[in-house]
Structures are given as structure tokens and as C-alpha cells.
Design a protein around this motif. Sequence first.
Motif, PDB file in Angstrom:
ATOM      1  N   ARG A   1       1.949   1.924  -3.498  1.00 15.93           N
ATOM      2  CA  ARG A   1       0.813   2.405  -4.294  1.00 15.93           C
ATOM      3  C   ARG A   1       0.444   3.860  -3.932  1.00 15.93           C
ATOM      4  O   ARG A   1       0.379   4.723  -4.807  1.00 15.93           O
ATOM      5  CB  ARG A   1      -0.391   1.471  -4.066  1.00 15.93           C
TER       6      ARG A   1
ATOM      7  N   SER B   1       2.213   1.413 -10.263  1.00 12.10           N
ATOM      8  CA  SER B   1       1.131   0.549 -10.751  1.00 12.10           C
ATOM      9  C   SER B   1       1.262  -0.835 -10.114  1.00 12.10           C
ATOM     10  O   SER B   1       2.316  -1.169  -9.540  1.00 12.10           O
ATOM     11  CB  SER B   1       1.208   0.435 -12.270  1.00 12.10           C
ATOM     12  N   TYR B   2       0.208  -1.633 -10.256  1.00  9.01           N
ATOM     13  CA  TYR B   2       0.255  -2.984  -9.696  1.00  9.01           C
ATOM     14  C   TYR B   2       1.385  -3.801 -10.336  1.00  9.01           C
ATOM     15  O   TYR B   2       2.041  -4.600  -9.669  1.00  9.01           O
ATOM     16  CB  TYR B   2      -1.089  -3.696  -9.920  1.00  9.01           C
ATOM     17  N   GLU B   3       1.586  -3.578 -11.613  1.00  6.49           N
ATOM     18  CA  GLU B   3       2.629  -4.330 -12.322  1.00  6.49           C
ATOM     19  C   GLU B   3       4.017  -3.990 -11.764  1.00  6.49           C
ATOM     20  O   GLU B   3       4.846  -4.875 -11.537  1.00  6.49           O
ATOM     21  CB  GLU B   3       2.564  -4.013 -13.819  1.00  6.49           C
TER      22      GLU B   3
ATOM     23  N   ARG C   1      -2.865  -6.944  -5.880  1.00  8.10           N
ATOM     24  CA  ARG C   1      -4.250  -6.456  -5.804  1.00  8.10           C
ATOM     25  C   ARG C   1      -4.864  -6.822  -4.449  1.00  8.10           C
ATOM     26  O   ARG C   1      -5.482  -5.999  -3.774  1.00  8.10           O
ATOM     27  CB  ARG C   1      -5.045  -7.096  -6.947  1.00  8.10           C
ATOM     28  N   SER C   2      -4.660  -8.063  -4.051  1.00  9.40           N
ATOM     29  CA  SER C   2      -5.227  -8.569  -2.802  1.00  9.40           C
ATOM     30  C   SER C   2      -4.576  -7.892  -1.584  1.00  9.40           C
ATOM     31  O   SER C   2      -5.264  -7.506  -0.636  1.00  9.40           O
ATOM     32  CB  SER C   2      -5.029 -10.089  -2.747  1.00  9.40           C
TER      33      SER C   2
ATOM     34  N   GLY D   1      -2.058 -10.353  -9.109  1.00 10.97           N
ATOM     35  CA  GLY D   1      -3.234 -10.680  -8.303  1.00 10.97           C
ATOM     36  C   GLY D   1      -2.940 -10.613  -6.808  1.00 10.97           C
ATOM     37  O   GLY D   1      -3.798 -10.185  -6.017  1.00 10.97           O
TER      38      GLY D   1
ATOM     39  N   ARG E   1      -6.076  -1.761   2.902  1.00  8.65           N
ATOM     40  CA  ARG E   1      -7.096  -0.700   3.006  1.00  8.65           C
ATOM     41  C   ARG E   1      -8.215  -1.097   3.965  1.00  8.65           C
ATOM     42  O   ARG E   1      -8.682  -0.280   4.767  1.00  8.65           O
ATOM     43  CB  ARG E   1      -7.673  -0.405   1.613  1.00  8.65           C
ATOM     44  N   GLU E   2      -8.621  -2.330   3.875  1.00  8.29           N
ATOM     45  CA  GLU E   2      -9.701  -2.784   4.747  1.00  8.29           C
ATOM     46  C   GLU E   2      -9.269  -2.754   6.214  1.00  8.29           C
ATOM     47  O   GLU E   2     -10.053  -2.388   7.094  1.00  8.29           O
ATOM     48  CB  GLU E   2     -10.127  -4.205   4.349  1.00  8.29           C
TER      49      GLU E   2
ATOM     50  N   ILE F   1      -3.126  -4.936  -1.359  1.00 10.15           N
ATOM     51  CA  ILE F   1      -3.525  -3.524  -1.226  1.00 10.15           C
ATOM     52  C   ILE F   1      -4.949  -3.432  -0.685  1.00 10.15           C
ATOM     53  O   ILE F   1      -5.245  -2.614   0.193  1.00 10.15           O
ATOM     54  CB  ILE F   1      -3.379  -2.798  -2.590  1.00 10.15           C
ATOM     55  N   PHE F   2      -5.800  -4.294  -1.176  1.00 11.27           N
ATOM     56  CA  PHE F   2      -7.182  -4.283  -0.687  1.00 11.27           C
ATOM     57  C   PHE F   2      -7.236  -4.631   0.799  1.00 11.27           C
ATOM     58  O   PHE F   2      -7.916  -3.956   1.587  1.00 11.27           O
ATOM     59  CB  PHE F   2      -8.025  -5.271  -1.504  1.00 11.27           C
TER      60      PHE F   2
ATOM     61  N   ILE G   1       0.837  -1.218   0.000  1.00 15.42           N
ATOM     62  CA  ILE G   1       0.000   0.000   0.000  1.00 15.42           C
ATOM     63  C   ILE G   1       0.867   1.261   0.000  1.00 15.42           C
ATOM     64  O   ILE G   1       0.481   2.286  -0.575  1.00 15.42           O
ATOM     65  CB  ILE G   1      -1.003   0.001   1.191  1.00 15.42           C
TER      66      ILE G   1
END
Lengths: 199, 183
Positions: free
Chosen positions: A151, A157-159, A173-174, A170, A180-181, A176-177, A148
Motif C-alpha cells: 500500500r 489499491s486494496y483490490e 483493510r484489517s 476486508g 499502522r496501529e 493495513i490498519f 502495508i
Amino acid sequence: MSDREIDQQLVEKAQRGDKRAFELLVIKYQRKLERLLSRVIRDPGEIEDVAQEAFIKAYRALPNFRGDSAFYTWLYRIGINTAKNHLIALGRRAPTSTEFHSDEAEGFEDASGLRDINTPESQLATKQIAQTVNDAIEALPEELRTAITLREIDGLSYEEIAQIMNCPIGTVRSRIFRAREAVAERLRPQLGTSKDQRW
Amino acid sequence: MNQEISSLMDGELDTHASARTIGDCCATPEGKHAWDTYHLIGDAMRGKDCRPFDVSARVMAALAQEPTVLAPRASSASRSRSSTFGRIALAAAASVATIGVVGWIGTQGMTGRAPEGMAKNEAGVTMQANVPTLQASTPVSQIRPAEPAYAAIEVNDYLAAHRQMPSPDQYRTVASRTLVPAR
């Protein structure tokens, strides 16, 4: 999709009559607009009124927005003009046109603008939110904190993050999410929302 | 859904997935809350003031009284069509302008300069016309200056030799012969 393209999608959805899409734009830009208006107007109550008026003007003018500029650049102009008109209506000096350029709208960053206008209560709330976010980030597992941070602070970027962390996109992505949560969970009491009762 | 929203605000969804996620985000309070909180977290991490400022409820309450805006959407297809038409029109205008300029220059050359030169010296015009050919194909050192005097003499001789009517000199010669009594 870039940030600007996402805004354009929201604008087009609002132009087709979906007010909820415009609401997402309001939510996204309300704090940024507040920081801008605080450079012109001192009173926090007036800032809220002018911000509301600026958003309503933007909604009414939405059919004329064709995406030639970024949405925020367009909103920035509306916000500054609304603030100027507000000050003129109150018989106060409005900033000259040279003090604000729409060119700076894209990169408008203002971390100190609110110091003068914050009430003690809002200053405390601001500090508490910042402290909670920092504490929550520090408490994250390292892989989530790194993802995070790369980012949000470095804007990668994710890449790019996947290359640095040597993991699939992937997974980035997971991570970072989940980061945040985890931070959002710590913020809920301060934002006056619970996990089950939001908004 | 929140993971999709997280990816959406990072710009990491394609167009189709973005549209679907925006629709989901609009449809539920949870989606709006996640959208708001994630943006707030980003602002706080970047050191921006994060006063709990929320005018969205007031704005939406006010907009509930407003008529819904319905703007004719300029689709990407129509935009590309109009830009294509614009390019074609521009190219046509440029072509017409070029033809006009070339035609005007040609007309000027035929009606203006050439007769003027011919009136002064027909041989001179001929030589001027030949100079560019020489310049284009011959090295500068080999180009000889024009010789208008010689050329004019040659032309005058040529014209005199091909006149249908005899020159006055010839008349005088004949007349002088007839005036001299033969003895």
C-alpha cells in the motif's frame, strides 16, 4: 474516493464553516509544505513562521478555491509566494518564478531538502522516527508487513493487494490498519503522546 | 473509528462513508492523532524526512481569531447545470454562425458572381452550372469540354427566331423589294 476528492470534501466542509476540517488539511500537508519551504528558506524558525502564514492565507482565500486544481497545488503556490514575500521583506534574494513551477506541485518529492536546515536535535529526531518506523515494520508479522508495504511503497489499491495476497478485501483493510496501529504504538513515546493522552 | 480513518486516507471508502469518517475524525483528538500518525508513517516508509514538524496547533490558534469563512458552495448539480447551459449556448452560437456563413455565401453567389457571368455570356453561366453535376456523377474520362461557341450560336438562333419584332435585315429586304420597280 481519490486523495484529491478527499481533500475536496475537507475543503468544502471548511468552506461551510468547519475549521476542524481545515485542521485536517494542515495536519496532512504541514510536513510536505515544510519540505517545500526548506528549498527556499534556510532557517527552521523562519520556515515554521512562513508555513503558519501560508496556511492562514490559504484559509482566508478558501472561499475562492473552487477545486479547479488539487488543493496541494493551490497551497504550493501560496507557500512559494509567501516565502518569496518573506525573503523580499528581509531584503534577501527571492527565487525567480522559473525556479518553481506549480506544475511540479503534484509530484513534488524532496527527501534531501531538510538536510541543510536541520538542527542536530531535529536531525536526531528525524533519524529516530525513521528508525522506529523501519524497526516496527520489520517486527510485523509477514502478512501485515506485506500488506502495508504494497500500500505505502507500491501504492496499490486494496483490490490489487487482495489479488496478490489471495485474500478478501476486508482482510487487506484489517491488515493495513493493524500494521499502522502497531507502528503508531511504537512511535508514541517519540511523538510525546500516550495511548490515553493524545494531543 | 481508526480503521475507517486508515481506509479513508487510502481512498478506500465511498463518498457517504468518507463524509461520515471525516466528521468523526474532525470531532475527536484521537481521530486527528491517528490521521497525523498514519500520514507520518507513510512518509517515513517512503523515505521522506519526518522531522516532528507541527504547526497545526499554532495555525489553529491563529485561526481562532479569524472570522469563520463561509463560501457559497458550488454544488455539483449547479455545476452540471451551468455546464449544460454552456454547451447549449455554444451549440446555438455555432448554428447561428453556420447559418450566417451559408447565407452570406448564397447571397454572394446570387448578387456577385452570377450576374457577372451572365453579363459576359449567358450560355457560359449555364454551362458553369452544369459542370459540377457532371463531375459528381460522370467519370472524369467521359466529361467533354464545354463548347461555348456552338452553344452561343444555338442560343442566338433561338433568340432570333423568337423575337417579336423583325430584325433590321428583314426591314431592309422588304424596303429593297419596294424600291425595285415592277416591270
